[in-house]
Design a protein around this motif. Structure first.
Motif, PDB file in Angstrom:
ATOM      1  N   THR A   8       0.813  -1.149  -0.185  1.00  0.00           N
ATOM      2  CA  THR A   8       0.009   0.145   0.128  1.00  0.00           C
ATOM      3  C   THR A   8       0.947   1.184   0.081  1.00  0.00           C
ATOM      4  N   ARG A   9       2.198   1.052   0.353  1.00  0.00           N
ATOM      5  CA  ARG A   9       2.958   2.330   0.308  1.00  0.00           C
ATOM      6  C   ARG A   9       3.197   2.871  -0.983  1.00  0.00           C
ATOM      7  N   SER A  10       3.331   4.267  -1.448  1.00  0.00           N
ATOM      8  CA  SER A  10       3.257   4.927  -2.493  1.00  0.00           C
ATOM      9  C   SER A  10       4.525   4.577  -3.457  1.00  0.00           C
ATOM     10  N   THR A  11       4.143   4.711  -4.659  1.00  0.00           N
ATOM     11  CA  THR A  11       5.218   4.352  -5.565  1.00  0.00           C
ATOM     12  C   THR A  11       6.348   5.552  -5.698  1.00  0.00           C
ATOM     13  N   PHE A  12       5.887   6.719  -4.995  1.00  0.00           N
ATOM     14  CA  PHE A  12       6.877   7.709  -5.089  1.00  0.00           C
ATOM     15  C   PHE A  12       7.792   7.577  -3.796  1.00  0.00           C
ATOM     16  N   ASP A  13       7.218   7.086  -2.720  1.00  0.00           N
ATOM     17  CA  ASP A  13       8.213   6.828  -1.543  1.00  0.00           C
ATOM     18  C   ASP A  13       9.038   5.580  -1.857  1.00  0.00           C
ATOM     19  N   HIS A  14       8.512   4.532  -2.301  1.00  0.00           N
ATOM     20  CA  HIS A  14       9.257   3.347  -2.577  1.00  0.00           C
ATOM     21  C   HIS A  14       9.131   2.956  -4.156  1.00  0.00           C
ATOM     22  N   PRO A  15       9.749   3.527  -4.987  1.00  0.00           N
ATOM     23  CA  PRO A  15       9.450   3.221  -6.621  1.00  0.00           C
ATOM     24  C   PRO A  15       9.933   1.869  -6.721  1.00  0.00           C
ATOM     25  N   LEU A  16      10.901   1.240  -5.997  1.00  0.00           N
ATOM     26  CA  LEU A  16      11.271   0.064  -6.463  1.00  0.00           C
ATOM     27  C   LEU A  16      10.504  -1.008  -5.519  1.00  0.00           C
ATOM     28  N   ALA A  17      10.706  -0.805  -4.292  1.00  0.00           N
ATOM     29  CA  ALA A  17      10.070  -1.970  -3.210  1.00  0.00           C
ATOM     30  C   ALA A  17       8.774  -2.006  -3.714  1.00  0.00           C
ATOM     31  N   SER A  18       7.897  -1.288  -4.093  1.00  0.00           N
ATOM     32  CA  SER A  18       6.575  -1.268  -4.274  1.00  0.00           C
ATOM     33  C   SER A  18       6.284  -2.098  -5.702  1.00  0.00           C
ATOM     34  N   ARG A  19       7.331  -2.155  -6.644  1.00  0.00           N
ATOM     35  CA  ARG A  19       6.945  -2.875  -7.792  1.00  0.00           C
ATOM     36  C   ARG A  19       7.600  -4.236  -7.870  1.00  0.00           C
ATOM     37  N   TYR A  20       8.834  -4.459  -7.250  1.00  0.00           N
ATOM     38  CA  TYR A  20       9.678  -5.275  -7.853  1.00  0.00           C
ATOM     39  C   TYR A  20      10.089  -6.462  -6.455  1.00  0.00           C
ATOM     40  N   GLU A  21       9.253  -6.189  -5.551  1.00  0.00           N
ATOM     41  CA  GLU A  21       9.418  -7.118  -4.573  1.00  0.00           C
ATOM     42  C   GLU A  21       9.113  -8.450  -4.802  1.00  0.00           C
ATOM     43  N   GLU A  22       9.981  -9.428  -4.866  1.00  0.00           N
ATOM     44  CA  GLU A  22       9.938 -10.891  -5.039  1.00  0.00           C
ATOM     45  C   GLU A  22       9.883 -11.681  -3.933  1.00  0.00           C
ATOM     46  N   MET A  23       8.755 -12.057  -3.461  1.00  0.00           N
ATOM     47  CA  MET A  23       8.473 -12.805  -2.377  1.00  0.00           C
ATOM     48  C   MET A  23       9.371 -14.304  -2.307  1.00  0.00           C
ATOM     49  N   ASP A  24       9.980 -14.611  -1.096  1.00  0.00           N
ATOM     50  CA  ASP A  24      10.479 -15.897  -1.127  1.00  0.00           C
ATOM     51  C   ASP A  24       9.891 -16.565  -0.200  1.00  0.00           C
ATOM     52  N   ALA A  25       9.630 -18.024  -0.579  1.00  0.00           N
ATOM     53  CA  ALA A  25       9.162 -18.708   0.421  1.00  0.00           C
ATOM     54  C   ALA A  25       9.718 -20.301   0.689  1.00  0.00           C
ATOM     55  N   LEU A  26       9.427 -20.940   1.772  1.00  0.00           N
ATOM     56  CA  LEU A  26       9.657 -22.075   2.096  1.00  0.00           C
ATOM     57  C   LEU A  26       8.519 -23.005   1.383  1.00  0.00           C
ATOM     58  N   LEU A  27       8.910 -24.127   0.780  1.00  0.00           N
ATOM     59  CA  LEU A  27       8.120 -24.987   0.335  1.00  0.00           C
ATOM     60  C   LEU A  27       7.809 -26.249   1.316  1.00  0.00           C
ATOM     61  N   VAL A  28       6.654 -26.807   1.706  1.00  0.00           N
ATOM     62  CA  VAL A  28       6.557 -27.877   2.664  1.00  0.00           C
ATOM     63  C   VAL A  28       5.484 -28.818   1.921  1.00  0.00           C
ATOM     64  N   TRP A  82      17.319   4.998  -1.350  1.00  0.00           N
ATOM     65  CA  TRP A  82      17.071   4.327  -0.260  1.00  0.00           C
ATOM     66  C   TRP A  82      16.116   2.865  -0.281  1.00  0.00           C
ATOM     67  N   ASP A  83      15.528   2.966  -1.450  1.00  0.00           N
ATOM     68  CA  ASP A  83      15.043   1.521  -1.599  1.00  0.00           C
ATOM     69  C   ASP A  83      15.971   0.603  -1.898  1.00  0.00           C
ATOM     70  N   LEU A  84      16.985   0.890  -2.442  1.00  0.00           N
ATOM     71  CA  LEU A  84      18.165   0.087  -2.632  1.00  0.00           C
ATOM     72  C   LEU A  84      19.333  -0.015  -1.613  1.00  0.00           C
ATOM     73  N   CYS A  85      19.521   0.886  -0.794  1.00  0.00           N
ATOM     74  CA  CYS A  85      20.343   0.942   0.257  1.00  0.00           C
ATOM     75  C   CYS A  85      20.060   1.038   1.498  1.00  0.00           C
ATOM     76  N   GLY A  86      18.901   0.880   1.815  1.00  0.00           N
ATOM     77  CA  GLY A  86      18.384   1.235   3.179  1.00  0.00           C
ATOM     78  C   GLY A  86      17.478   0.258   3.584  1.00  0.00           C
ATOM     79  N   GLU A  87      16.323   0.118   2.559  1.00  0.00           N
ATOM     80  CA  GLU A  87      15.309  -0.653   2.850  1.00  0.00           C
ATOM     81  C   GLU A  87      15.469  -2.267   2.922  1.00  0.00           C
ATOM     82  N   ALA A  88      14.552  -3.013   3.565  1.00  0.00           N
ATOM     83  CA  ALA A  88      14.726  -4.486   3.553  1.00  0.00           C
ATOM     84  C   ALA A  88      14.718  -4.791   2.137  1.00  0.00           C
TER      85      ALA A  88
END
Ligand SMILES: Cc1cc2nc3c(=O)[nH]c(=O)nc-3n(C[C@H](O)[C@H](O)[C@H](O)COP(=O)(O)OP(=O)(O)OC[C@H]3O[C@@H](n4cnc5c(N)ncnc54)[C@H](O)[C@@H]3O)c2cc1C
Ligand SMILES: Nc1c(O)cccc1C(=O)O
Length: 492
Positions: free
Chosen positions: A240-260, A434-440
């Motif tokens: 829900t965060r704005s693409t202005f505040d998080h131009p990369l995290a809001s678009r390109y987040e690749e969720m990782d998962a454990l498969l059980v 900041w999306d590249l060097c500060g954010e998770a």
């Protein structure tokens, strides 16, 4: 069917209900979950690009077998032209996500294409395994299927093999054989984008020991197969965060998962390897799945590195910091690093060879050099970005602040950069940084470059040992061969 559109990809997502766990709950409808919405749209864009006249000839080729278009990443390379066609397709995809999505469809398309092109290896052990992977490749190619994969055992006790773990069903293995297939139980990691894919393929890097037979397997199943849990890590953005505040995290987040896998049935025709430690350990080094995905990830990694370096340059320029010698020295180093990777890619492509089975492979030593350098070059880029951005990275108003009529004049007065860079322009640059060097999000992107291709420390050790075995140290030997014998001791 041939190549899919974005809408067809989205429809396929809607048609399934995989068991996806996110923040302690099962996600009822993936596309209704804010977190997955934008990343799914980014993947859909890649499928739409296959139909766009601007990109179609780069991203797709006509399949000789079916006459239909297929993704270029399904093209089995037989010569330099094929290599460069694939290289261009990898780059077009990477540019679309700035290299930040590592497991876009072309990655595993390349892996399975290479497994099928090297089915001779599986045929040595079992005819059915070879036939199954050849058929699976056609299934993916002709239906434009999006795969995830999980090839690493979960991090339980790394000092022990799978069969020595306290709970023998911790790592994924076979429980029983049935007439219709095998029953598998246990976990595998780290399935990137699993929730947004159609199917999952499981195999392994080398590392099995005698006693691990039941864990030595490779197979594929739909992501919504009965008994498969997809357990997501904590999201790095909430959708829900704005693409202005998080131009990369809001678009390109690749969720990782454990498969059980909880007693999942894998039909025999989707079993590619089973109950054979030797075959499982040799799958990676003997088929093209070391070299071919390395080409895709090398091109993608280059684009990502180049992108991050450009952001660092923009940060420095926006505040006039690149007037100083040490900043110029550091940014010059980063730019030269990207040129090293670009040049290595062209060298690896140019120095291709054709295997006895007709597969065109890039120079593996050069490819491995790229993979060995990126885990240092990318973190270095982030470090330079952090040191130039300094406190400014923590001094940014939000989009909401910009939208406040009362506060806006103050923001415009105090957040601008050098002459010609107003507050909004500088903040857009700094928010990218900041999306590249500060954010998770950015820290995951960094960890990706360190570990996506395995443990860099062991990979470099494997590289050294193979290089020493395969290469004469002929320059050193040349001088050592000279007749510079030790003179007889002088007797006075
Ligand atoms: C962002 C990201 C995305 C990824 N995407 C995928 C994916 O889509 N699919 C997939 O299958 N995998 C994926 N991976 C997983 C990746 O393949 C693994 O991270 C990699 O193989 C290293 O394994 P590990 O992370 O379990 O580290 P470990 O092997 O647990 O290593 C942890 C530490 O212990 C040391 N260590 C452990 N075992 C040994 C040993 N036997 N000898 C010497 N040292 C050892 C290592 O050197 C390291 O320092 C991804 C990883 C990341 C970070
Ligand atoms: N990282 C890889 C993967 O996930 C599958 C196949 C190959 C690789 C690799 O980097 O070599």
């Amino acid at each position: 069917m041939g190549i899919r559109t974005g809408a067809q990809y989205i429809e396929a997502l809607k048609s399934r209900k995989p068991e996806v766990w996110l923040n302690g709950k099962i996600v009822e409808n993936i596309l209704d979950e804010p977190y997955f919405k934008q990343p799914a749209q980014e993947i859909a864009k890649l499928y739409d690009m296959q139909h766009d006249p601007v990109y179609q000839d780069d991203l797709t080729v006509v399949c000789e077998e079916t006459g239909e278009r297929m993704a270029t990443s399904f093209l089995m390379p037989h010569n330099y032209e094929d290599i460069m066609k694939r290289s261009k397709a990898f780059e077009v995809v990477a540019r679309q996500t700035f290299g930040l999505m590592g497991r876009t469809p072309d990655f595993l398309n390349t892996v399975v294409t290479s497994l099928a092109q090297n089915s001779w290896f599986l045929r040595k052990y079992n005819e059915d395994w070879a036939t199954n992977i050849e058929n699976y490749y056609k299934h993916l190619r002709d239906n434009d299927i999006f795969l995830t994969h999980a090839i690493v055992n979960p991090q339980n006790d790394r000092s022990k093999n799978s069969h020595e773990q306290a709970d023998k069903f911790t790592h994924l293995g076979v429980v029983e054989e049935r007439p219709e297939g095998i029953i598998v139980r246990g976990a595998k990691m780290l399935a990137t984008l699993a929730a947004l894919t159609d199917e999952v393929i499981v195999y392994s890097f080398p590392g099995f020991a005698p006693g691990d037979e039941r864990y030595a397997l490779a197979f594929a199943v739909p992501v919504d197969v009965k008994g498969l849990k997809i357990i997501c890590r904590e999201p790095v953005q909430d959708g829900t965060r704005s693409t202005f505040d998080h131009p990369l995290a809001s678009r390109y987040e690749e969720m990782d998962a454990l498969l059980v896998f909880e007693d999942v049935l894998v039909p025999w025709d989707k079993v590619f390897l089973y109950n054979n430690v030797e075959a499982a350990n040799l799958l990676y080094p003997m088929t093209g799945i070391a070299e071919q995905p390395a080409h895709q990830s090398g091109v993608r990694g280059y684009i990502k590195l180049k992108f991050a370096v450009e952001v660092a340059c923009k940060v420095a320029d926006s505040i006039g910091a690149d007037q100083y010698l040490h900043v110029q020295r550091d940014l010059g180093e980063l730019i030269q690093n990207t040129e090293v990777i670009r040049s290595l890619l062209r060298t690896a492509e140019h120095e291709y060879t054709i295997t006895e089975y007709g597969e065109a492979r890039l120079n593996p030593v050069v490819l491995e050099t790229i993979r060995g350098m990126m885990p240092d070059m990318y973190p270095r880029t982030i470090e330079v970005m952090q040191t130039i951005g300094a406190g400014g990275l923590l001094m940014m108003p939000t989009e909401a602040d910009f939208l406040s009529e009362e506060l806006r004049p103050t923001i415009d007065r105090h957040y601008g950069g050098r002459a010609g860079i107003d507050a909004e322009a500088r903040m857009k640059i700094f928010k990218l940084a900041w999306d590249l060097c500060g954010e998770a999000f950015g820290m995951r992107a960094l960890q990706y470059e360190r570990y996506y291709t395995g443990d860099p420390i062991r990979k470099r050790a494997i590289f050294y040992n193979k290089y020493k075995k395969d290469n004469a140290l002929d320059l050193a030997d040349a001088i050592l061969m000279k007749e510079d014998t030790v003179k007889e001791p002088q007797t006075n």
